[in-house]
Design a protein around this motif. Structure first.
Motif, mmCIF file in Angstrom:
data_model
loop_
_atom_site.group_PDB
_atom_site.id
_atom_site.type_symbol
_atom_site.label_atom_id
_atom_site.label_comp_id
_atom_site.label_asym_id
_atom_site.label_seq_id
_atom_site.Cartn_x
_atom_site.Cartn_y
_atom_site.Cartn_z
ATOM 1 N N ILE A 200 0.858 -1.182 0.000
ATOM 2 C CA ILE A 200 0.000 0.000 0.000
ATOM 3 C C ILE A 200 0.886 1.222 0.000
ATOM 4 C CG2 ILE A 200 -0.245 0.167 2.531
ATOM 5 C CD1 ILE A 200 -3.290 0.825 1.836
ATOM 6 N N THR A 201 0.438 2.246 -0.686
ATOM 7 C CA THR A 201 1.251 3.456 -0.804
ATOM 8 C C THR A 201 1.004 4.383 0.377
ATOM 9 O OG1 THR A 201 -0.488 4.499 -2.133
ATOM 10 C CG2 THR A 201 1.279 3.364 -3.328
ATOM 11 N N GLY A 202 1.935 5.250 0.595
ATOM 12 C CA GLY A 202 1.790 6.265 1.621
ATOM 13 C C GLY A 202 2.207 5.753 2.993
ATOM 14 N N SER A 203 2.357 6.703 3.903
ATOM 15 C CA SER A 203 2.796 6.337 5.247
ATOM 16 C C SER A 203 1.587 6.241 6.169
ATOM 17 C CB SER A 203 3.777 7.392 5.777
ATOM 18 O OG SER A 203 3.145 8.670 5.811
ATOM 19 N N GLY A 204 1.795 5.614 7.289
ATOM 20 C CA GLY A 204 0.746 5.504 8.291
ATOM 21 C C GLY A 204 -0.204 4.339 8.078
ATOM 22 N N VAL A 205 -0.023 3.609 7.028
ATOM 23 C CA VAL A 205 -0.874 2.445 6.764
ATOM 24 C C VAL A 205 0.023 1.298 6.321
ATOM 25 C CG1 VAL A 205 -2.841 1.499 5.504
ATOM 26 C CG2 VAL A 205 -2.727 3.949 5.975
ATOM 27 N N SER A 206 -0.167 0.138 6.928
ATOM 28 C CA SER A 206 0.537 -1.051 6.459
ATOM 29 C C SER A 206 -0.507 -2.093 6.091
ATOM 30 C CB SER A 206 1.495 -1.588 7.526
ATOM 31 O OG SER A 206 0.768 -1.923 8.690
ATOM 32 N N VAL A 207 -0.066 -3.072 5.324
ATOM 33 C CA VAL A 207 -0.998 -4.103 4.857
ATOM 34 C C VAL A 207 -0.297 -5.447 4.898
ATOM 35 C CG1 VAL A 207 -0.373 -3.777 2.415
ATOM 36 C CG2 VAL A 207 -2.601 -4.740 3.001
ATOM 37 N N ARG A 208 -1.044 -6.473 5.268
ATOM 38 C CA ARG A 208 -0.480 -7.823 5.197
ATOM 39 C C ARG A 208 -1.495 -8.736 4.542
ATOM 40 N NH1 ARG A 208 -1.529 -11.828 9.051
ATOM 41 N NH2 ARG A 208 -3.223 -11.266 10.461
ATOM 42 N N LEU A 209 -0.960 -9.717 3.858
ATOM 43 C CA LEU A 209 -1.806 -10.703 3.197
ATOM 44 C C LEU A 209 -2.216 -11.734 4.228
ATOM 45 C CD1 LEU A 209 -2.925 -11.735 0.447
ATOM 46 C CD2 LEU A 209 -0.825 -13.092 0.252
ATOM 47 N N VAL A 210 -3.510 -11.850 4.449
ATOM 48 C CA VAL A 210 -4.016 -12.797 5.450
ATOM 49 C C VAL A 210 -4.372 -14.125 4.780
ATOM 50 C CG1 VAL A 210 -5.904 -13.210 7.067
ATOM 51 C CG2 VAL A 210 -4.874 -10.936 6.903
ATOM 52 N N THR A 211 -5.123 -14.064 3.714
ATOM 53 C CA THR A 211 -5.539 -15.273 3.002
ATOM 54 C C THR A 211 -5.209 -15.086 1.541
ATOM 55 O OG1 THR A 211 -7.419 -15.468 4.513
ATOM 56 C CG2 THR A 211 -7.454 -16.835 2.524
#
Lengths: 600, 440
Positions: free
Chosen positions: A52-63
């Protein structure tokens, strides 16, 4: 040297091989929240992560996305949608994450998917389950953001708290999430908002908001009590990628007027009349006239005319396509360059094509000396680049004000990336180029910038709208995913390819193969210029060097730009369930080879 | 005095030059003077309408040199019975019939909308000129149907099996010249024509009912010479003849040799082509087969894997069958759709290897009725994207077909509001390459 890994996949050869993210739902979340987001698309079942772009947000693949199974546990027969593979990611949003749109992508062994917009908010959010028969969801308090998904024949209903005298501003973002859908007419979700009172009486309704297809309305209840907000597509269409976000809250102040660039002036057109400006001109002088109205949200359908002293029209323009504005679907703003035929007084006249006018019919007008300039766009914004390899991209030049020269591009913030063929020839509106990186490049996602004297290229994606039109839609940032080295690497030894009509030209190449990839190599040209065709495009098995040829037809003009080619090798890898040999294929893009005119 | 044939010849030769704009006169090669031709031979048309627009690259105008992005998996066209002529690799049976065919590779009109393009191709007029022009089938119904002395019990204009739906076939000629749509499926075990057969009612029982009606009709029995009674009896006899007699037998595919039915293909298109042959044999002057499914935006090659072999068997067998029965010389076979499909394949989602609409360049096939087989008219560029030689516009094709049917271009068609218009006006400015004299 890192070992070349024998991969069943390679960097996406064409759009048919690229992972496709059809939608993400809900398409966002609020500050401080952790949000489970359903992602669906195609060629995602080998996804290894998310970005994901930008700061303050992260993303992880769950399924990891999987194809749906039938009752027998076998993959369901594919239907005509491209949203069969469904998985889940998790957005982790910091309490101080900046509100606004971000780009979400899934990362796969063949590269990143296309971006999908998710929006970070700063008010409580509510999401519906996408089942048509569900009961309306009650929103306890405002402001709030609602997340929904319109399936076929679906009409979502939300119960809102109404307070007498307190206005509620309701705005939906649907097209803002997915600007174009290729196989639907209209080529986007076009939502309709309807507000009803407790007795079911319609209080207000909104469809497209001017030329913005995402609707908005403001309502002030006369009494306390619940209000029902109904959301549906205007044509009662529905599909899984008809996702939306609705913001509910206080009406915001009118947006500030767009800043007026230097040399432009803001005008307002009255009904039935035109704006005019006179100037003295000299024969042979070139003038540039331009209007910015529709691109600023004005309803003006501008017609621009240059009139001579005798009132005759010297030049005129109506709609000028602006490829740099990919989200406007009616390019109604005119631009023109005109050479004055004689000394004298000239008039610039701006009017509405339909004779309309009023407070909203504002425009910014430029009338003066040409100011050559250029907007640059690079596509696609998602690229999978094997270490030691190359990947193609297209750089578009939207020239204005008589800009005609060659445009030299270079990379910035690009780590070890190399741009091959980054010269847009004089007068050309695009060039195919490649990005390359060394074999030692570490895996990861980069966001390079492409810069030129004319400006910074906007990373974009070419989207098809409603079966026909192609629109370049800007992404907020690129994602160049450095992949493990591919099983095949082909490097041309030819720095510049000189072409002569009627003759073949040879390209010598060096080849590196992974273990087991010893078969014949097949070369293919990618979108070659007119008149250019491949000759002798096969390199024998086991060779560590080779050559191929291209022919320029005798009646063809020598093209400018670059030659883009790829090389493919295959090998057997066991046996399929039907007993036939299973074949794996490895493909490598060659770095772009600039073309030049050869000596006859 | 000019005969009708002279007028057609002059029109085809472009000697109505006073009606032509200078641009056409100056910029386009002059239409050749048409040498005297034998009397028109065509008495019937079988129109195989590939609804949705078939891909010209995968059928009659292959471009093997254009590469995978244009050919996909169909990049190996095959030789035909005409030296030097290649067609799509999925049409091996048709390849052996090409000596009977003229391939029109220069088709063009530039419209990518189904409705507009279908209207253009069938009525040869651009939309929006204030009239709803009839398609060729309705024109034949008007000029070769009941009003022109056609006496068959079968309607003169029949559609297998559903009407177009995208435009009004009869236009201003009105409902009388709409096609009779059979409905049903000729490939079904029991093919039932809508309005003519009742499910579960045998011919024996039908005959019994007929006898019972006659027995109960005391009035007719008492007044056999009454003109109204005689007329009613005649209508009833005709209706029964259509249902139970030889006229209706044309619809009975069970009378055909099973091996022949197999050769046509035991599918809707194949059996429709066989039925069309039977109808033409029975004297019907115009039969349209509306073959669905050619609008292959998505996964085009999967669809082609099913549909091209069907087209191949159906049309190749039709041509061979007509020839063997001595009908090909008098029957025009016209195969094509409203446009072609984009040569560059759309690999990305949601198309997954699809082709879009392409009205700039596409192909049609003509055979029979006096068509000189083994000819190719027009050519496209190396990718099939643009016509580079001898464009063939809808007017050109319409003028050629009406000429082959012996329909004079100045034939007046009545307008419902009074007055009339000529069947064929002068070639539209800049949108005519001339009558297809190359194939006559």
């Amino acid at each position: 040297m890192r070992a070349l890994v024998a991969l069943a996949w390679t960097a996406a050869l064409t759009a048919a091989d690229a992972p496709w993210l059809a939608y993400a739902y809900p398409a966002g979340g609020t500050q401080g929240a952790t949000v489970a987001v359903t992602v669906a698309g195609e060629r995602l079942i080998e996804a290894t992560g998310a970005h994901i772009t930008g700061s303050g947000v992260s993303v992880r693949l769950v399924t990891t996305p999987v194809a749906p199974l039938n009752a027998q546990g076998k993959p369901k027969k594919r239907n005509q949608t491209v949203m069969d593979e469904v998985g889940q990611v998790e957005l982790i949003i910091a309490p101080d994450a900046t509100p606004g749109p971000r780009s979400l992508r899934l990362l796969t062994p063949s590269g990143p998917s296309n971006p999908r917009t998710v929006i970070i908010g700063n008010v409580p959010e509510f999401s519906e389950e996408a089942t048509p028969a569900r009961k309306p969801l009650t929103v306890p308090a405002l402001p709030a953001t609602l997340n929904g998904q319109l399936l076929s024949g679906d009409a979502d209903r939300w119960i809102l708290p109404g307070k007498a005298g307190t206005p509620i501003a309701i705005a939906i973002a649907a097209r803002a999430l997915i600007p174009y859908i290729a196989d639907a007419v209209p080529g986007w979700c076009q939502p309709q908002l309807t507000l009803r009172d407790a007795a079911g009486r319609e209080l207000a309704s909104a469809d497209a908001d001017g030329f913005r297809q995402d609707a908005a309305l403001t309502w002030t209840p006369q009494a306390d009590g619940p209000l029902t907000l109904e959301v549906r597509d205007v044509l009662w269409r529905g599909r899984a990628d008809f996702t939306y976000r609705i913001t509910l809250g206080d009406p915001r102040p009118a947006a500030a007027a767009s800043p007026i660039a230097d040399g432009w002036e803001q005008v307002r057109i009255s009904a039935g009349s035109a704006w005019e400006r006179s100037f003295a001109g000299t024969a042979g002088t070139t003038v540039e006239l331009g209007v910015r109205a529709r691109r600023l949200g004005s309803p003006l359908d501008a017609r621009l005319e240059l009139l001579g002293a005798d009132g005759a029209v010297v030049a005129s323009a109506d709609d000028t396509t602006d490829r740099a504005d990919g989200t406007t679907t009616h390019h109604a703003d005119p631009e023109l360059l005109a050479t004055l035929p004689a000394d004298g007084t000239y008039r610039v006249r701006l009017s509405d094509l339909l004779g309309r006018g009023g407070d909203a019919f504002v425009a910014q007008v430029y009338a003066g000396a040409p100011r050559p300039r250029c907007d640059l766009l690079a596509a696609p914004s998602s690229l999978g680049l094997p270490a030691g390899g190359s990947v193609p991209l297209v750089i578009h030049a939207v020239r204005r004000g008589g800009h005609a020269g060659a445009i030299a591009l270079r990379l910035a913030d690009a780590g070890d990336l190399v741009l091959d063929g980054g010269l847009i020839p004089a007068g050309a509106d695009r060039v195919q180029a490649t990005l390359s990186c060394p074999a030692t490049a570490p895996p990861g996602v980069l966001a390079p910038r492409l810069v030129a004297d004319e400006g910074v290229a906007v990373w974009s994606d070419d989207n098809m709208q409603a079966f026909l039109w192609m629109q370049l839609v800007p992404a907020d940032a690129p994602a160049v995913q450095v992949l493990p080295p591919a099983a095949l690497r082909v490097q041309p030894r030819t720095a510049v390819l000189a072409l002569v009509p009627g003759r073949t030209a040879r390209i010598e190449v060096a080849i590196e193969r992974g273990p087991g990839w010893d078969g014949d190599i097949r070369i293919a040209l990618h979108q070659p210029p007119p008149g250019v065709s491949l000759r002798n495009g096969r390199i024998k098995a086991g060779a560590s060097e080779g050559r191929f040829e291209v022919l320029l037809a005798a009646d063809a003009a020598v093209p400018t730009g670059n030659l883009i080619a790829n090389a493919t090798v295959s090998r057997e890898d066991g046996v399929r369930p039907d007993g036939k040999p299973r074949r794996l294929q490895a493909t490598a893009w060659l770095p772009a080879i600039p073309l030049a005119r050869g000596a006859p | 005095m000019l005969t009708r044939r002279d007028l057609f010849r002059l029109a085809a030769a472009g000697t109505l030059a006073a009606a032509l704009p200078p641009a056409l006169l100056a910029g386009d090669p002059p239409a050749p003077v048409v040498p005297p031709r034998p009397a028109s031979r065509a008495r019937a048309v079988i129109q195989v309408w590939l609804w949705g627009g078939p891909s010209h690259l995968d059928t009659f105008d292959p471009k093997p040199g254009a590469g995978r992005d244009f050919c996909g998996p169909l990049g190996k066209p095959i030789a035909t019975s005409v030296d030097g002529l290649l067609i799509g690799q999925s049409l091996p049976l048709l390849a052996q019939q090409m000596h009977r065919c003229a391939v029109l590779r220069g088709m063009t009109h530039g419209s990518n909308g189904h409705e507009t393009a279908a209207y253009l191709m069938q009525a040869a007029r651009p939309a929006g000129d204030g009239l709803s022009w009839p398609g060729l089938g309705a024109v034949v119904s008007k000029l070769r149907g009941y009003e022109a002395g056609y006496r068959g019990l079968l309607p003169p204009y029949i559609t297998l099996t559903t009407p177009q739906g995208r435009f009004s076939e009869s236009g201003f000629l009105g409902g009388r010249h709409r096609p009779f749509a059979t409905g049903g499926d000729p490939a079904a075990e029991a093919f039932a024509v809508d309005g003519m057969t009742v499910q579960g009612l045998s011919d024996t029982r039908q005959s019994s009912r007929r006898q019972l009606l006659a027995d109960l009709d005391g009035f007719a029995a008492a007044h056999p010479a009454d003109a109204t009674v005689r007329e009613l009896r005649a209508c009833r006899e005709q209706a029964y003849e259509l249902i139970l007699g030889d006229a209706g037998a044309a619809y009975d595919l069970g009378r055909e040799d099973a091996a022949l039915r197999d050769r046509y293909g035991r599918h809707r298109l194949g059996q429709s082509c066989l039925l069309a042959r039977r109808l033409v044999e029975a004297g019907v002057p115009y039969v349209t087969i509306n073959a669905n499914g050619w609008d292959t935006h998505k996964r085009h090659f999967e669809a082609m894997g099913r549909m091209l072999p069907q087209l191949d068997a159906a049309v190749a067998t039709l041509l061979e069958d007509l020839a063997q029965r001595g009908l090909l010389d008098s029957t025009i076979v016209w195969v094509g759709g409203e446009f072609g499909r984009t040569p560059r394949i759309l690999w990305e989602p949601p198309w997954e290897g699809g082709r879009g609409h392409h009205g700039k360049a596409f192909s049609h096939l003509l055979a029979g009725g006096g068509v000189r087989g083994g000819t190719v008219v027009g050519a496209t560029d190396e990718r099939g994207e643009n016509v580079v030689t001898r464009p063939v516009f809808p007017w050109d094709l319409f003028a050629t077909l009406t000429g082959m049917l012996g329909l004079a271009p100045d034939t007046q068609l009545p307008l419902p509001q009074g007055g009339s218009v000529a069947l064929l006006g002068p070639p539209p400015a800049g949108r005519s390459g001339g009558v297809l004299t190359e194939i006559l």
